[in-house]
Design a protein around this motif. Structure first.
Motif, mmCIF file in Angstrom:
data_model
loop_
_atom_site.group_PDB
_atom_site.id
_atom_site.type_symbol
_atom_site.label_atom_id
_atom_site.label_comp_id
_atom_site.label_asym_id
_atom_site.label_seq_id
_atom_site.Cartn_x
_atom_site.Cartn_y
_atom_site.Cartn_z
ATOM 1 N N THR A 81 0.827 -1.206 0.000
ATOM 2 C CA THR A 81 0.000 0.000 0.000
ATOM 3 C C THR A 81 0.858 1.251 0.000
ATOM 4 O OG1 THR A 81 -1.749 -1.156 1.211
ATOM 5 C CG2 THR A 81 -1.789 1.253 1.256
ATOM 6 N N ALA A 82 1.857 1.278 0.872
ATOM 7 C CA ALA A 82 2.687 2.474 1.029
ATOM 8 C C ALA A 82 3.446 2.822 -0.242
ATOM 9 C CB ALA A 82 3.670 2.272 2.183
ATOM 10 N N VAL A 83 3.878 1.802 -0.969
ATOM 11 C CA VAL A 83 4.687 2.027 -2.172
ATOM 12 C C VAL A 83 4.017 1.343 -3.358
ATOM 13 C CG1 VAL A 83 7.066 2.079 -3.025
ATOM 14 C CG2 VAL A 83 6.664 1.941 -0.582
ATOM 15 N N SER A 84 2.724 1.567 -3.476
ATOM 16 C CA SER A 84 1.991 0.992 -4.606
ATOM 17 C C SER A 84 2.417 1.671 -5.905
ATOM 18 C CB SER A 84 0.486 1.176 -4.406
ATOM 19 O OG SER A 84 0.153 2.553 -4.463
ATOM 20 N N ASP A 85 2.159 1.013 -7.018
ATOM 21 C CA ASP A 85 2.489 1.608 -8.313
ATOM 22 C C ASP A 85 1.785 2.951 -8.498
ATOM 23 O OD1 ASP A 85 4.072 -0.551 -8.908
ATOM 24 O OD2 ASP A 85 2.586 -1.559 -10.166
ATOM 25 N N THR A 86 0.534 3.029 -8.020
ATOM 26 C CA THR A 86 -0.207 4.289 -8.145
ATOM 27 C C THR A 86 0.435 5.394 -7.327
ATOM 28 O OG1 THR A 86 -2.283 3.122 -8.546
ATOM 29 C CG2 THR A 86 -2.439 5.400 -7.778
ATOM 30 N N ARG A 87 0.824 5.069 -6.103
ATOM 31 C CA ARG A 87 1.447 6.099 -5.259
ATOM 32 C C ARG A 87 2.793 6.525 -5.831
ATOM 33 N NH1 ARG A 87 0.997 5.582 1.117
ATOM 34 N NH2 ARG A 87 -1.130 6.183 0.533
ATOM 35 N N VAL A 88 3.527 5.602 -6.397
ATOM 36 C CA VAL A 88 4.813 5.955 -7.011
ATOM 37 C C VAL A 88 4.589 6.867 -8.216
ATOM 38 C CG1 VAL A 88 6.805 5.053 -8.278
ATOM 39 C CG2 VAL A 88 6.021 3.892 -6.192
ATOM 40 N N SER A 89 3.671 6.492 -9.094
ATOM 41 C CA SER A 89 3.449 7.306 -10.297
ATOM 42 C C SER A 89 2.885 8.670 -9.937
ATOM 43 C CB SER A 89 2.517 6.578 -11.270
ATOM 44 O OG SER A 89 1.241 6.357 -10.693
ATOM 45 N N ASN A 90 1.996 8.723 -8.947
ATOM 46 C CA ASN A 90 1.470 10.017 -8.513
ATOM 47 C C ASN A 90 2.564 10.878 -7.886
ATOM 48 O OD1 ASN A 90 -1.075 9.381 -9.388
ATOM 49 N ND2 ASN A 90 -1.877 8.836 -7.376
ATOM 50 N N VAL A 116 10.795 14.869 0.260
ATOM 51 C CA VAL A 116 9.675 15.675 0.735
ATOM 52 C C VAL A 116 8.359 15.136 0.174
ATOM 53 C CG1 VAL A 116 8.656 17.978 0.752
ATOM 54 C CG2 VAL A 116 11.128 17.719 0.974
ATOM 55 N N VAL A 117 8.349 14.802 -1.097
ATOM 56 C CA VAL A 117 7.124 14.315 -1.740
ATOM 57 C C VAL A 117 6.745 12.942 -1.190
ATOM 58 C CG1 VAL A 117 6.138 13.565 -3.950
ATOM 59 C CG2 VAL A 117 7.381 15.728 -3.795
ATOM 60 N N ALA A 118 7.716 12.119 -0.827
ATOM 61 C CA ALA A 118 7.403 10.809 -0.242
ATOM 62 C C ALA A 118 6.672 10.965 1.087
ATOM 63 C CB ALA A 118 8.676 9.992 -0.060
ATOM 64 N N VAL A 119 7.112 11.896 1.921
ATOM 65 C CA VAL A 119 6.401 12.154 3.185
ATOM 66 C C VAL A 119 4.977 12.616 2.893
ATOM 67 C CG1 VAL A 119 6.342 13.557 5.280
ATOM 68 C CG2 VAL A 119 8.530 12.690 4.418
ATOM 69 N N TRP A 120 4.833 13.508 1.935
ATOM 70 C CA TRP A 120 3.510 14.002 1.534
ATOM 71 C C TRP A 120 2.617 12.845 1.102
ATOM 72 C CZ3 TRP A 120 2.681 17.283 -3.509
ATOM 73 C CH2 TRP A 120 1.403 17.850 -3.501
ATOM 74 N N GLY A 121 3.178 11.932 0.301
ATOM 75 C CA GLY A 121 2.406 10.787 -0.154
ATOM 76 C C GLY A 121 1.980 9.880 0.977
ATOM 77 N N MET A 122 2.877 9.634 1.921
ATOM 78 C CA MET A 122 2.558 8.750 3.041
ATOM 79 C C MET A 122 1.542 9.375 3.986
ATOM 80 S SD MET A 122 4.134 5.742 3.038
ATOM 81 C CE MET A 122 4.486 5.269 4.727
ATOM 82 N N HIS A 315 11.692 3.930 1.015
ATOM 83 C CA HIS A 315 11.602 3.209 -0.254
ATOM 84 C C HIS A 315 10.731 3.962 -1.256
ATOM 85 C CE1 HIS A 315 11.857 0.029 -3.097
ATOM 86 N NE2 HIS A 315 10.611 -0.380 -2.943
ATOM 87 N N LEU A 316 9.654 4.607 -0.768
ATOM 88 C CA LEU A 316 8.827 5.409 -1.668
ATOM 89 C C LEU A 316 9.651 6.547 -2.270
ATOM 90 C CD1 LEU A 316 6.109 6.133 -2.937
ATOM 91 C CD2 LEU A 316 5.555 7.408 -0.844
ATOM 92 N N SER A 317 10.486 7.172 -1.475
ATOM 93 C CA SER A 317 11.322 8.256 -2.011
ATOM 94 C C SER A 317 12.274 7.735 -3.087
ATOM 95 C CB SER A 317 12.096 8.944 -0.887
ATOM 96 O OG SER A 317 13.143 8.136 -0.383
ATOM 97 N N ASP A 318 12.825 6.546 -2.857
ATOM 98 C CA ASP A 318 13.707 5.946 -3.866
ATOM 99 C C ASP A 318 12.943 5.664 -5.161
ATOM 100 O OD1 ASP A 318 15.783 5.990 -2.028
ATOM 101 O OD2 ASP A 318 15.546 3.880 -1.464
ATOM 102 N N ARG A 319 11.731 5.127 -5.036
ATOM 103 C CA ARG A 319 10.943 4.801 -6.217
ATOM 104 C C ARG A 319 10.541 6.064 -6.976
ATOM 105 N NH1 ARG A 319 8.242 0.183 -6.756
ATOM 106 N NH2 ARG A 319 8.207 0.937 -8.915
ATOM 107 N N ILE A 320 10.171 7.108 -6.238
ATOM 108 C CA ILE A 320 9.811 8.367 -6.896
ATOM 109 C C ILE A 320 11.001 8.918 -7.673
ATOM 110 C CG2 ILE A 320 9.213 10.794 -6.436
ATOM 111 C CD1 ILE A 320 7.450 9.774 -4.122
#
Length: 395
Positions: A81-90, A116-122, A315-320
């Motif tokens: 959920t935290a690092v879903s494809d949708t959250r990464v692309s968004n 910064v954007v990864a925190v915003w997404g989470m 990990h979300l920040s890395d993916r972004i």
């Protein structure tokens, strides 16, 4: 509805009415007493009256506070959920959409846009879930009737200070049921200490549709706690065959070169670049991914110290930024132990001759040492991980 059901429902409603009235009466009495404490803290009568004009007791906040579920989901589920494809692309789209603002934020605070954007997404799914609960009502409710009354009263006074400063109007001061606010979910005391007016309009507005102040405030927070630009939060690594899992944990620190000499290398088979000293973590034990963790891991932890959250943001920040998925998946059936199960594990280890130096449900260094000692005696990888499988083996 049948007549009998109607009568039963009516009686139930009538029986609850005196309870609700008593609760509301107690709440109003508490507000009357709190008024003096707020005035002593520098809150003006005008601010107080405006803030409390429409305040009401929110039983839902109390219910949610008292029934917060323990985090026992498998880390694999959480990360999906935290690092879903949708959250990464968004997230990548948000980096593009706010490129100018994020570049200015990076120049001022030395925190990279993808972080910064990864925190915003989470925290709010890029502003889609900022929370719509009236903040003064929920904080007053939790200060009056919650488990942590002193903490929430402190947050309430800070929230009144924010209103008094003119950063937001009472009707627009909304947030989560627990009092976190805006795009990146600051609690009021953190807002007071670290929020910034990045747009220059005289207000630190983390609630508006424009996320600039919220994103800059998060960067300011990270900088205050020592963020090192260019250093990763962590790097996924490979462990050599027969690795001594006694070297995992926050007590063993070494440079990437030190770890490489022990056979710990990046997933590309090369030594990890010298980002500074690191510790080695295997969050789900020997069967899941391993990471070298750097100082920035702890900076993310100042925002939320839950291990799953820190790994999720990292990990979300890395993916972004463009990185791919982890090379080693988290075990799908590896859920965290509940507190009662952690206490049982400690007791069973102690009874088996591997003392945890106490039975409190907290898995600290003593418990991990006991787990490793037991695992070695049983011929298991001594990863020190308090797994459900380990508990079942001890039963």
């Amino acid at each position: 509805m049948h007549r009998r059901q109607f009568i039963a429902a009516s009686l139930s409603t009538l029986s609850l009415a005196p309870m609700a009235a008593a609760q509301e009466s107690g709440f109003q009495n508490w507000i009357a007493g709190f008024r003096g404490r707020a005035r002593a803290a520098g809150i003006t009568e005008r601010t107080f009256n405006a803030a409390f004009a429409d305040v009401r007791y929110l039983p839902d906040s109390i219910e949610r506070d008292r029934n917060q579920a323990e985090f026992v989901r498998p880390l694999a589920d959480y990360m999906a959920t935290a690092v879903s494809d949708t959250r990464v692309s968004n997230g990548r789209e948000m980096v593009r959409r706010y490129a100018n603002e994020l570049a200015q934020i990076e120049a001022r605070f030395d925190v990279e846009p993808h972080v910064v954007v990864a925190v915003w997404g989470m925290e709010s799914n890029y502003g889609q879930r900022r929370g719509d609960t009236p903040l003064i009502s929920t904080l007053a409710t939790l200060a009056y009737d919650g488990r942590r009354g002193r903490f929430f009263e402190e947050q309430l006074i800070a929230a009144l200070g924010i209103l008094q400063n003119g950063d937001v109007a009472p009707r627009n001061m909304t947030g989560s049921w627990a009092g976190a606010m805006g795009h990146t979910q600051f609690i009021p005391t953190s807002y007071e200490a670290y929020a910034v007016d990045f747009t220059g309009d005289g207000r630190r507005d983390i609630w508006s549709d424009d996320p600039s102040d919220a994103l800059a405030s998060t960067a300011a927070y990270f900088r205050r706690f020592g963020w090192r630009k260019g250093q990763p939060w962590g790097v996924e690594v490979r462990l050599p065959r027969g690795f001594d899992f006694g070297q995992t944990g926050r007590s063993v620190t070494g440079s990437p070169a030190d770890w490489a000499r022990a056979g710990v290398v990046g997933t590309n088979g090369q030594p990890v670049p010298n980002y500074g000293d690191a510790t080695l973590s295997t969050p789900t034990g020997a069967g899941g991914p391993a990471f070298l963790l750097f100082r920035n891991y702890d900076v993310i932890g100042r925002y939320n110290n839950a291990e799953a959250y820190i790994i999720g943001v990292g990990h979300l920040s890395d993916r972004i930024r463009g990185a791919g998925p982890l090379q080693t998946a988290f075990p799908v059936d590896e859920r965290r132990l509940r507190r009662a199960e952690r206490r049982e594990l400690q007791q069973r280890l102690t009874d088996a001759g591997f003392s945890t130096q106490g039975v409190d449900g907290r898995i600290g260094p003593n418990s991990r040492a006991a787990i490793r000692a037991y695992q070695r005696s049983a011929g298991l990888p001594p990863d020190g991980h308090p797994s459900l499988g380990l508990l079942q083996r001890l039963r």
